[in-house]
Write a protein that holds these residues in place. Structure first.
Motif, PDB file in Angstrom:
ATOM      1  N   PHE A   1      41.482  22.399 153.365  1.00 39.38           N
ATOM      2  CA  PHE A   1      40.991  21.215 153.016  1.00 39.38           C
ATOM      3  C   PHE A   1      42.195  20.173 152.751  1.00 39.38           C
ATOM      4  O   PHE A   1      43.401  20.700 152.854  1.00 39.38           O
ATOM      5  CB  PHE A   1      40.037  21.167 151.754  1.00 39.38           C
ATOM      6  N   ALA A   2      42.024  19.068 152.616  1.00 36.25           N
ATOM      7  CA  ALA A   2      43.161  18.069 152.456  1.00 36.25           C
ATOM      8  C   ALA A   2      42.783  17.282 151.299  1.00 36.25           C
ATOM      9  O   ALA A   2      41.636  16.664 151.060  1.00 36.25           O
ATOM     10  CB  ALA A   2      43.453  17.315 153.796  1.00 36.25           C
ATOM     11  N   VAL A   3      43.907  16.672 150.661  1.00 37.69           N
ATOM     12  CA  VAL A   3      43.587  15.430 149.631  1.00 37.69           C
ATOM     13  C   VAL A   3      44.213  14.310 150.163  1.00 37.69           C
ATOM     14  O   VAL A   3      45.370  14.297 150.760  1.00 37.69           O
ATOM     15  CB  VAL A   3      44.885  16.112 148.431  1.00 37.69           C
ATOM     16  N   MET A   4      43.562  13.166 150.346  1.00 35.49           N
ATOM     17  CA  MET A   4      43.721  11.849 151.065  1.00 35.49           C
ATOM     18  C   MET A   4      42.945  10.942 150.328  1.00 35.49           C
ATOM     19  O   MET A   4      42.093  10.896 149.704  1.00 35.49           O
ATOM     20  CB  MET A   4      43.751  12.254 152.328  1.00 35.49           C
ATOM     21  N   GLY A   5      43.287   9.647 150.884  1.00 35.67           N
ATOM     22  CA  GLY A   5      42.322   8.578 150.502  1.00 35.67           C
ATOM     23  C   GLY A   5      41.038   8.609 151.546  1.00 35.67           C
ATOM     24  O   GLY A   5      40.526   9.492 151.604  1.00 35.67           O
ATOM     25  N   ARG A   6      41.001   7.540 152.309  1.00 34.32           N
ATOM     26  CA  ARG A   6      39.829   7.456 153.124  1.00 34.32           C
ATOM     27  C   ARG A   6      39.690   8.695 154.134  1.00 34.32           C
ATOM     28  O   ARG A   6      40.665   9.061 154.745  1.00 34.32           O
ATOM     29  CB  ARG A   6      39.843   6.240 154.212  1.00 34.32           C
ATOM     30  N   PRO A   7      38.477   9.164 154.223  1.00 30.99           N
ATOM     31  CA  PRO A   7      38.108  10.408 155.065  1.00 30.99           C
ATOM     32  C   PRO A   7      38.428   9.931 156.493  1.00 30.99           C
ATOM     33  O   PRO A   7      37.944   8.656 156.718  1.00 30.99           O
ATOM     34  CB  PRO A   7      36.893  10.754 154.856  1.00 30.99           C
ATOM     35  N   PRO A   8      38.836  10.747 157.191  1.00 30.35           N
ATOM     36  CA  PRO A   8      39.103  10.513 158.659  1.00 30.35           C
ATOM     37  C   PRO A   8      37.841  10.220 159.326  1.00 30.35           C
ATOM     38  O   PRO A   8      36.668  10.769 159.124  1.00 30.35           O
ATOM     39  CB  PRO A   8      39.516  11.806 159.316  1.00 30.35           C
ATOM     40  N   ALA A   9      37.522   9.395 160.195  1.00 28.53           N
ATOM     41  CA  ALA A   9      36.296   8.833 160.719  1.00 28.53           C
ATOM     42  C   ALA A   9      35.963   9.864 161.938  1.00 28.53           C
ATOM     43  O   ALA A   9      34.779   9.808 162.428  1.00 28.53           O
ATOM     44  CB  ALA A   9      36.393   7.312 161.289  1.00 28.53           C
ATOM     45  N   ASP A  10      37.010  10.453 162.385  1.00 28.18           N
ATOM     46  CA  ASP A  10      36.676  11.380 163.925  1.00 28.18           C
ATOM     47  C   ASP A  10      36.364  12.610 163.455  1.00 28.18           C
ATOM     48  O   ASP A  10      36.441  13.475 164.530  1.00 28.18           O
ATOM     49  CB  ASP A  10      37.798  10.872 164.739  1.00 28.18           C
ATOM     50  N   VAL A  11      36.294  12.980 162.207  1.00 34.80           N
ATOM     51  CA  VAL A  11      35.982  14.649 162.089  1.00 34.80           C
ATOM     52  C   VAL A  11      34.868  14.677 161.023  1.00 34.80           C
ATOM     53  O   VAL A  11      34.731  13.529 160.115  1.00 34.80           O
ATOM     54  CB  VAL A  11      37.015  15.516 161.606  1.00 34.80           C
ATOM     55  N   THR A  12      33.755  15.354 161.211  1.00 32.83           N
ATOM     56  CA  THR A  12      32.596  15.554 160.067  1.00 32.83           C
ATOM     57  C   THR A  12      33.118  16.286 159.132  1.00 32.83           C
ATOM     58  O   THR A  12      33.548  17.632 159.145  1.00 32.83           O
ATOM     59  CB  THR A  12      31.550  16.158 160.919  1.00 32.83           C
ATOM     60  N   VAL A  13      33.168  15.730 157.832  1.00 31.01           N
ATOM     61  CA  VAL A  13      33.810  16.336 156.720  1.00 31.01           C
ATOM     62  C   VAL A  13      32.670  16.440 155.445  1.00 31.01           C
ATOM     63  O   VAL A  13      31.833  15.621 155.386  1.00 31.01           O
ATOM     64  CB  VAL A  13      34.964  15.613 156.478  1.00 31.01           C
ATOM     65  N   ASP A  14      33.102  17.493 154.440  1.00 30.14           N
ATOM     66  CA  ASP A  14      32.450  17.430 153.171  1.00 30.14           C
ATOM     67  C   ASP A  14      33.681  16.685 152.214  1.00 30.14           C
ATOM     68  O   ASP A  14      34.737  17.024 152.430  1.00 30.14           O
ATOM     69  CB  ASP A  14      32.172  18.852 152.813  1.00 30.14           C
ATOM     70  N   VAL A  15      33.237  15.942 151.513  1.00 28.26           N
ATOM     71  CA  VAL A  15      33.898  15.248 150.524  1.00 28.26           C
ATOM     72  C   VAL A  15      33.738  15.390 149.040  1.00 28.26           C
ATOM     73  O   VAL A  15      32.616  15.362 148.497  1.00 28.26           O
ATOM     74  CB  VAL A  15      34.093  13.842 150.916  1.00 28.26           C
ATOM     75  N   ARG A  16      34.791  15.651 148.221  1.00 27.35           N
ATOM     76  CA  ARG A  16      34.694  15.532 146.824  1.00 27.35           C
ATOM     77  C   ARG A  16      35.421  14.386 146.453  1.00 27.35           C
ATOM     78  O   ARG A  16      36.890  14.312 146.822  1.00 27.35           O
ATOM     79  CB  ARG A  16      35.106  16.888 146.169  1.00 27.35           C
ATOM     80  N   GLN A  17      34.942  13.711 145.399  1.00 26.49           N
ATOM     81  CA  GLN A  17      35.639  12.674 144.814  1.00 26.49           C
ATOM     82  C   GLN A  17      36.708  13.056 143.773  1.00 26.49           C
ATOM     83  O   GLN A  17      36.322  14.052 142.985  1.00 26.49           O
ATOM     84  CB  GLN A  17      34.833  11.584 144.159  1.00 26.49           C
ATOM     85  N   LEU A  18      37.877  12.655 143.792  1.00 30.93           N
ATOM     86  CA  LEU A  18      39.002  13.306 143.011  1.00 30.93           C
ATOM     87  C   LEU A  18      39.398  12.444 141.739  1.00 30.93           C
ATOM     88  O   LEU A  18      39.749  12.732 140.869  1.00 30.93           O
ATOM     89  CB  LEU A  18      40.284  13.364 143.694  1.00 30.93           C
TER      90      LEU A  18
END
Length: 232
Positions: A69-86
């Protein structure tokens, strides 16, 4: 299945090892190591590999399956991702102590068009955010030097080479010490979010899942305090 389940529990309990590979955008390196240290205290046997890059590089890495997984700002638009707000990631404009605009309040972006901006390279999330901010006001900033690290930008601002639009988390220390100041500009801070992101189709092993959950639930505790902005 019972063995599998027991094995998973052992991994989670830290009785056996396992490894986690996480990526982080360079702006996040001011807090991610602190979060990793806290996680490692809890699970000392889990080996952690950290890859740092700019937004573009981490986005590319998410295309493969290397990163858990990765820690970043805006999630990438071109990959389907699961996101947790940090947590919140406020962006501000900083100048050296004693800058001629230091005492001015209620500045506008137009007041800064003659200033030289020191900035990250294209492909960096901070750079993209800054460009968007100026475009919305139909203004064009003067770009002085492009640098690939926030560290270098900070030193260059302290040296008086220009001002910078930057994540407050990267300069918390220098603001506390009084070596940098926040310019009071209308519309700032621009507050973005930090996220922990994984590919939806990537199955996380228990150690990686444990760390993903840890960052999602407790990661915000490790964000730096920003004095001017009233804590986190």
């Amino acid at each position: 299945a019972i063995m599998d389940c027991q094995g998973a529990l052992d991994l989670l309990a830290g009785r056996t090892g396992g490894s986690v590979h996480l990526g982080a955008v360079s702006t996040a390196k001011y807090f991610v190591p602190h979060a990793i240290a806290a996680f490692s205290k809890r699970y000392p046997k889990i080996e952690i590999k950290l890859t740092i890059g700019n937004r573009e590089e981490i986005r590319e890495a998410m295309h493969g399956y290397d990163l858990d997984f990765a820690v970043m700002g805006r999630p990438p638009a071109d990959v389907t991702v699961d996101v947790r707000q940090l947590g919140r990631n406020p962006h501000i404009i900083v100048a050296r102590k004693g800058h001629w605009l230091e005492k001015d309040s209620g500045l506008n972006l137009t007041d800064l068009v003659h200033e030289t901006f020191l900035t990250r390279e294209p492909g960096s999330g901070t750079r993209t955010l800054m460009e968007g901010m100026f475009q919305r006001s139909d203004l064009e900033p003067i770009i002085g030097m492009e640098m690939s690290s926030n560290e270098t930008i900070k030193q260059a601002v302290i040296a008086g080479l220009g001002i910078a639009f930057i994540s407050a988390h990267t300069v918390a220390h220098e603001l506390t010490e009084g070596r940098l100041i926040v310019l009071d500009v209308a519309g700032l801070p621009i507050v973005r979010q930090w996220y922990v992101i994984r590919r939806s189709d990537k199955v996380l092993l228990p150690p990686a899942q444990a760390m993903f959950d840890f960052l999602g639930s407790e990661g915000s505790n490790y964000l730096p305090d920003v004095p001017e902005l009233g804590g986190r």
